[in-house]
Design an enzyme around this catalytic site. Structure first.
Site, PDB file in Angstrom:
ATOM      1  N   ALA A  77      58.806  19.907  33.001  1.00 20.75           N
ATOM      2  CA  ALA A  77      59.043  18.523  33.385  1.00 20.75           C
ATOM      3  C   ALA A  77      59.298  18.519  34.888  1.00 20.75           C
ATOM      4  O   ALA A  77      59.722  19.527  35.460  1.00 20.75           O
ATOM      5  CB  ALA A  77      60.253  17.992  32.636  1.00 20.75           C
ATOM      6  N   GLY A 103      58.912  21.948  29.677  1.00 22.50           N
ATOM      7  CA  GLY A 103      58.126  20.901  29.016  1.00 22.50           C
ATOM      8  C   GLY A 103      56.662  21.276  28.866  1.00 22.50           C
ATOM      9  O   GLY A 103      55.979  20.788  27.968  1.00 22.50           O
ATOM     10  N   GLU A 158      56.529  23.275  25.811  1.00 24.21           N
ATOM     11  CA  GLU A 158      56.764  22.343  24.692  1.00 24.21           C
ATOM     12  C   GLU A 158      55.527  21.494  24.401  1.00 24.21           C
ATOM     13  O   GLU A 158      55.189  21.245  23.245  1.00 24.21           O
ATOM     14  CB  GLU A 158      57.981  21.467  25.015  1.00 24.21           C
ATOM     15  CG  GLU A 158      59.262  22.287  25.080  1.00 24.21           C
ATOM     16  CD  GLU A 158      60.450  21.498  25.603  1.00 24.21           C
ATOM     17  OE1 GLU A 158      60.373  21.002  26.746  1.00 24.21           O
ATOM     18  OE2 GLU A 158      61.446  21.367  24.878  1.00 24.21           O
ATOM     19  N   GLU A 193      64.801  26.187  31.190  1.00 28.90           N
ATOM     20  CA  GLU A 193      65.717  25.077  31.475  1.00 28.90           C
ATOM     21  C   GLU A 193      67.149  25.549  31.696  1.00 28.90           C
ATOM     22  O   GLU A 193      67.924  24.924  32.421  1.00 28.90           O
ATOM     23  CB  GLU A 193      65.702  24.054  30.322  1.00 28.90           C
ATOM     24  CG  GLU A 193      64.418  23.247  30.198  1.00 28.90           C
ATOM     25  CD  GLU A 193      63.372  23.887  29.293  1.00 28.90           C
ATOM     26  OE1 GLU A 193      63.458  25.098  29.026  1.00 28.90           O
ATOM     27  OE2 GLU A 193      62.447  23.154  28.868  1.00 28.90           O
TER      28      GLU A 193
HETATM   29  N1  CO8 Z   1      58.987  20.181  38.765  1.00 32.20           N
HETATM   30  C1  CO8 Z   1      58.665  19.733  39.999  1.00 32.20           C
HETATM   31  N2  CO8 Z   1      57.965  20.444  40.896  1.00 32.20           N
HETATM   32  C2  CO8 Z   1      57.577  21.683  40.532  1.00 32.20           C
HETATM   33  C3  CO8 Z   1      57.866  22.222  39.265  1.00 32.20           C
HETATM   34  C4  CO8 Z   1      58.605  21.405  38.349  1.00 32.20           C
HETATM   35  N3  CO8 Z   1      58.898  21.815  37.102  1.00 32.20           N
HETATM   36  N4  CO8 Z   1      57.362  23.469  39.188  1.00 32.20           N
HETATM   37  C5  CO8 Z   1      56.751  23.696  40.375  1.00 32.20           C
HETATM   38  N5  CO8 Z   1      56.876  22.628  41.188  1.00 32.20           N
HETATM   39  C6  CO8 Z   1      56.379  22.458  42.540  1.00 32.20           C
HETATM   40  C7  CO8 Z   1      57.217  23.246  43.536  1.00 32.20           C
HETATM   41  O1  CO8 Z   1      58.372  22.519  43.897  1.00 32.20           O
HETATM   42  C8  CO8 Z   1      56.250  23.422  44.659  1.00 32.20           C
HETATM   43  O2  CO8 Z   1      56.184  22.213  45.380  1.00 32.20           O
HETATM   44  P1  CO8 Z   1      56.347  22.222  47.019  1.00 32.20           P
HETATM   45  O3  CO8 Z   1      55.146  22.986  47.495  1.00 32.20           O
HETATM   46  O4  CO8 Z   1      56.333  20.775  47.361  1.00 32.20           O
HETATM   47  O5  CO8 Z   1      57.612  22.941  47.288  1.00 32.20           O
HETATM   48  C9  CO8 Z   1      54.895  23.573  43.962  1.00 32.20           C
HETATM   49  O6  CO8 Z   1      55.092  23.043  42.659  1.00 32.20           O
HETATM   50  C10 CO8 Z   1      54.479  25.035  43.817  1.00 32.20           C
HETATM   51  O7  CO8 Z   1      55.522  25.729  43.185  1.00 32.20           O
HETATM   52  P2  CO8 Z   1      56.157  27.091  43.779  1.00 32.20           P
HETATM   53  O8  CO8 Z   1      56.025  27.132  45.248  1.00 32.20           O
HETATM   54  O9  CO8 Z   1      57.521  27.237  43.208  1.00 32.20           O
HETATM   55  O10 CO8 Z   1      55.132  28.156  43.133  1.00 32.20           O
HETATM   56  P3  CO8 Z   1      55.440  29.670  42.778  1.00 32.20           P
HETATM   57  O11 CO8 Z   1      54.121  30.276  42.444  1.00 32.20           O
HETATM   58  O12 CO8 Z   1      56.261  30.321  43.840  1.00 32.20           O
HETATM   59  O13 CO8 Z   1      56.367  29.634  41.452  1.00 32.20           O
HETATM   60  C11 CO8 Z   1      56.988  28.843  39.248  1.00 32.20           C
HETATM   61  C12 CO8 Z   1      55.848  29.135  40.255  1.00 32.20           C
HETATM   62  C13 CO8 Z   1      57.642  30.175  38.829  1.00 32.20           C
HETATM   63  C14 CO8 Z   1      56.368  28.163  38.048  1.00 32.20           C
HETATM   64  C15 CO8 Z   1      58.042  27.948  39.925  1.00 32.20           C
HETATM   65  O14 CO8 Z   1      57.386  26.832  40.502  1.00 32.20           O
HETATM   66  C16 CO8 Z   1      59.089  27.434  38.991  1.00 32.20           C
HETATM   67  O15 CO8 Z   1      60.021  28.158  38.641  1.00 32.20           O
HETATM   68  N6  CO8 Z   1      59.000  26.134  38.583  1.00 32.20           N
HETATM   69  C17 CO8 Z   1      59.981  25.493  37.741  1.00 32.20           C
HETATM   70  C18 CO8 Z   1      59.869  25.966  36.311  1.00 32.20           C
HETATM   71  C19 CO8 Z   1      60.917  25.296  35.456  1.00 32.20           C
HETATM   72  O16 CO8 Z   1      62.104  25.452  35.643  1.00 32.20           O
HETATM   73  N7  CO8 Z   1      60.480  24.511  34.453  1.00 32.20           N
HETATM   74  C20 CO8 Z   1      61.357  23.803  33.561  1.00 32.20           C
HETATM   75  C21 CO8 Z   1      61.620  22.422  34.089  1.00 32.20           C
HETATM   76  S1  CO8 Z   1      62.796  21.511  33.107  1.00 32.20           S
HETATM   77  C22 CO8 Z   1      61.912  20.998  31.774  1.00 32.20           C
HETATM   78  O17 CO8 Z   1      60.760  21.283  31.637  1.00 32.20           O
HETATM   79  C23 CO8 Z   1      62.635  20.184  30.763  1.00 32.20           C
HETATM   80  C24 CO8 Z   1      61.686  19.728  29.664  1.00 32.20           C
HETATM   81  C25 CO8 Z   1      62.343  18.748  28.743  1.00 32.20           C
HETATM   82  C26 CO8 Z   1      62.226  17.338  29.233  1.00 32.20           C
HETATM   83  C27 CO8 Z   1      62.387  16.386  28.104  1.00 32.20           C
HETATM   84  C28 CO8 Z   1      63.376  15.300  28.429  1.00 32.20           C
HETATM   85  C29 CO8 Z   1      63.829  14.569  27.164  1.00 32.20           C
END
Ligand code: CO8
Length: 258
Positions: A65, A109, A112, A132
């Site tokens: 998400a 997400g 999921e 998460e």
């Molecule tokens: N949300 C927003 N932006 C994101 C997300 C995300 N989940 N993942 C990546 N991005 C963005 C980064 O911020 C970055 O943007 P910018 O260039 O503007 O800084 C761009 O995508 C590229 O990402 P990275 O530079 O981080 O790329 P890497 O190759 O270094 O890393 C990863 C890749 C490991 C995937 C890393 O991006 C990461 O850890 N992302 C987050 C993963 C995460 O924590 N996901 C869980 C999110 S919470 C969730 O999903 C809850 C679901 C339930 C919701 C239901 C509600 C009822």
């Protein structure tokens, strides 16, 4: 219709949805999920479409998400919006088979969403996770339930508590994905599997989907009864008559969805 966050097309009887927010690794925000909902509902209503493939990019199916969208929200905002509940319902409501073709990250997400689909075909580059916990929250789109049913308590608990990712091979061994294919072949294979499903009777594929899903909702006796009644009901379809006649006559069946 053009979407801001999706590329949608129909190839023969297969509907293809590609999540397309590359700048955020396909992070799921309300707009993207709203569009996905709409695209899936349209495919479900379109008689030409008999199977659907949902995919992302080579790097990410979806990295979760959208954390930036969620970060400012209060509990009241989340509750009022019933965050993602409505927007993700399209996947669950679609009666036609949906294949998730996953390459790269399927996190939070994203994992999921893949699990809401009917099965996951994984590229060898796929990485699944429920990270998460690293954000001070837990999965919120069914991850604790579907992952546990898919891979069992030990792995689901470890992944949800530590945020550890699971690679494609482990995911296949654990039963999270149906098969692994080389990343370069993922779309070709996903479309071929979808075309194979689209060749069957669409009445029978919908019934098979309902019956398998019932296994998650009910006990064995009820599930078996549900299956038997669907099986009996299929004898009212022209496709059943055609399928069995074609076998007897040693020819390929022509299923018309009637
Ligand atoms: N949300 C927003 N932006 C994101 C997300 C995300 N989940 N993942 C990546 N991005 C963005 C980064 O911020 C970055 O943007 P910018 O260039 O503007 O800084 C761009 O995508 C590229 O990402 P990275 O530079 O981080 O790329 P890497 O190759 O270094 O890393 C990863 C890749 C490991 C995937 C890393 O991006 C990461 O850890 N992302 C987050 C993963 C995460 O924590 N996901 C869980 C999110 S919470 C969730 O999903 C809850 C679901 C339930 C919701 C239901 C509600 C009822």
């Amino acid at each position: 219709m053009a979407y801001a966050n999706l590329i949608v097309e129909t190839r023969d009887h297969v509907g293809l949805v590609k999540l397309n927010r590359p700048e955020a690794l396909n992070a799921l925000n309300q707009e993207l999920l709203g569009e996905l909902n709409e695209a899936l509902m349209k495919f479900d209503a379109d008689d030409r479409v008999r199977c659907i493939v949902v995919t992302g990019s080579e790097k990410a199916f979806a990295a979760g998400a959208d954390i930036k969208e969620m970060s400012e929200k209060t509990a009241v905002d989340m509750f009022r919006l019933d965050f993602f509940a409505d927007k993700s319902r399209g996947v669950e409501r679609t009666r036609k088979p949906i294949i998730a073709a996953v390459a790269g990250y399927a996190l939070g997400g994203g994992c999921e969403l893949a699990m809401m689909c009917d099965f996951i075909l994984a590229a060898d580059s796929a990485k699944f996770g429920q990270p998460e916990i690293n954000l001070g929250v837990i999965p919120g789109m069914g991850g604790t339930q579907r992952l546990t049913k898919a891979v069992g308590k030990a792995k689901a608990m470890e992944m949800c508590l530590t945020g550890r990712f699971m690679g494609a091979e482990e995911a296949e061994r654990a039963g999270l994905v149906s098969r692994i294919v080389p990343a370069a072949k993922l779309m070709e294979e996903a479309m071929a599997v979808a075309a194979k499903i689209a060749d069957k009777s669409p009445i029978a594929t919908m019934a098979a989907k309902e019956a398998v899903n019932r296994a998650f909702e009910t006990n064995l006796a009820e599930g078996v009864m549900f299956e038997r009644r669907l099986f009996h009901g299929l004898f009212a379809s022209e496709d059943q008559t055609e399928g069995m006649a074609a076998f007897v006559e040693k020819r390929a069946p022509q299923f018309r969805g009637r």
